[in-house]
Design an enzyme around this catalytic site. Sequence first.
Site, PDB file in Angstrom:
ATOM      1  N   THR A  27       0.890  -1.228  -0.142  1.00  0.00           N
ATOM      2  CA  THR A  27      -0.050  -0.043  -0.176  1.00  0.00           C
ATOM      3  C   THR A  27       0.885   1.113   0.035  1.00  0.00           C
ATOM      4  O   THR A  27       2.118   1.074   0.248  1.00  0.00           O
ATOM      5  CB  THR A  27      -0.856  -0.057   1.320  1.00  0.00           C
ATOM      6  OG1 THR A  27       0.038  -0.016   2.365  1.00  0.00           O
ATOM      7  CG2 THR A  27      -1.642  -1.147   1.232  1.00  0.00           C
ATOM      8  N   VAL A  86       7.655  -2.431   7.455  1.00  0.00           N
ATOM      9  CA  VAL A  86       7.436  -0.993   7.208  1.00  0.00           C
ATOM     10  C   VAL A  86       8.199  -0.505   5.995  1.00  0.00           C
ATOM     11  O   VAL A  86       9.332  -0.806   5.699  1.00  0.00           O
ATOM     12  CB  VAL A  86       8.454  -0.396   8.400  1.00  0.00           C
ATOM     13  CG1 VAL A  86       8.337   0.892   8.690  1.00  0.00           C
ATOM     14  CG2 VAL A  86       7.869  -1.197   9.858  1.00  0.00           C
ATOM     15  N   LYS A  87       7.147   0.263   5.477  1.00  0.00           N
ATOM     16  CA  LYS A  87       7.525   0.925   4.138  1.00  0.00           C
ATOM     17  C   LYS A  87       8.353   2.359   4.408  1.00  0.00           C
ATOM     18  O   LYS A  87       7.485   3.350   4.794  1.00  0.00           O
ATOM     19  CB  LYS A  87       6.566   1.096   2.915  1.00  0.00           C
ATOM     20  CG  LYS A  87       6.720   1.123   1.749  1.00  0.00           C
ATOM     21  CD  LYS A  87       5.565   0.713   0.840  1.00  0.00           C
ATOM     22  CE  LYS A  87       5.764   0.482  -0.458  1.00  0.00           C
ATOM     23  NZ  LYS A  87       4.431   1.051  -1.475  1.00  0.00           N
ATOM     24  N   VAL A  88       9.548   2.351   4.050  1.00  0.00           N
ATOM     25  CA  VAL A  88      10.428   3.668   4.229  1.00  0.00           C
ATOM     26  C   VAL A  88      10.983   4.319   2.748  1.00  0.00           C
ATOM     27  O   VAL A  88      11.155   3.599   1.965  1.00  0.00           O
ATOM     28  CB  VAL A  88      11.626   3.183   5.171  1.00  0.00           C
ATOM     29  CG1 VAL A  88      12.508   4.450   5.324  1.00  0.00           C
ATOM     30  CG2 VAL A  88      11.178   2.485   6.280  1.00  0.00           C
TER      31      VAL A  88
END
Length: 218
Positions: A27, A86-88
């Site tokens: 997402t 965790v999208k960074v």
Amino acid sequence: MKFFIDTANLDQIREAQDLGVLDGVTTNPSLMAKEGISGEENVINHYKAICEIVDGDVSAEVISTDYEGIIKEGLALAELNPKIVVKVPMIKDGVKALKFFSDQGIKTNCTLVFSAGQALLAAKAGATYVSPFIGRLDDISTDGLDLIEKIRVIYDNYSYDTEILAASVRHPMHIIECAEIGADVMTGPLSAITALLKHPLTDIGLEKFLADHAKSNK
Ligand code: G3P
């Protein structure tokens, strides 16, 4: 190659999951906004709902762009469910945060990657996944698949564990070419995944089989 669906739409996630070929979900804030999901509590509940549907990894993107903020948000997201990745973003504080999360055993997805150098940095920082955006490169007349090839060579040269997650996939040929190159994962819309089903000779062949069966079973 793992298949992730790139959406925050629960119906589409359910449909892909029901097909039996779904390995995860990605997402981003734009996809959440598209579904009308806003406010911290709603966003958190939406991630939880996605995790209930799928068996695999679910990328949830941080909004902060400073190191402390990314860490705080990322730790809170990772607490929600073991499936959360965790999208960074690929920025300086993001790279530092990737190293922090990696040292803590928290899965990460380094997003907004558009060059081999950025992908190399993400791998060195210990990212679980790196997300080169192939469609957006194609949009500016630069071959996105060339980037996947370059990253594959670099990661294989040094046996980096970081998985290449081809993102911004737009159509079935992107998926097929990513598989030929050896991307570890692709994330795309449901339409690109279901388009893989289609071949006119399959439809014609099935129609003929069924017609012949009907004739001989009158
Ligand atoms: O996974 C990244 C993706 O959401 C970007 O896709 O189609 O907005 O370039 P797109």
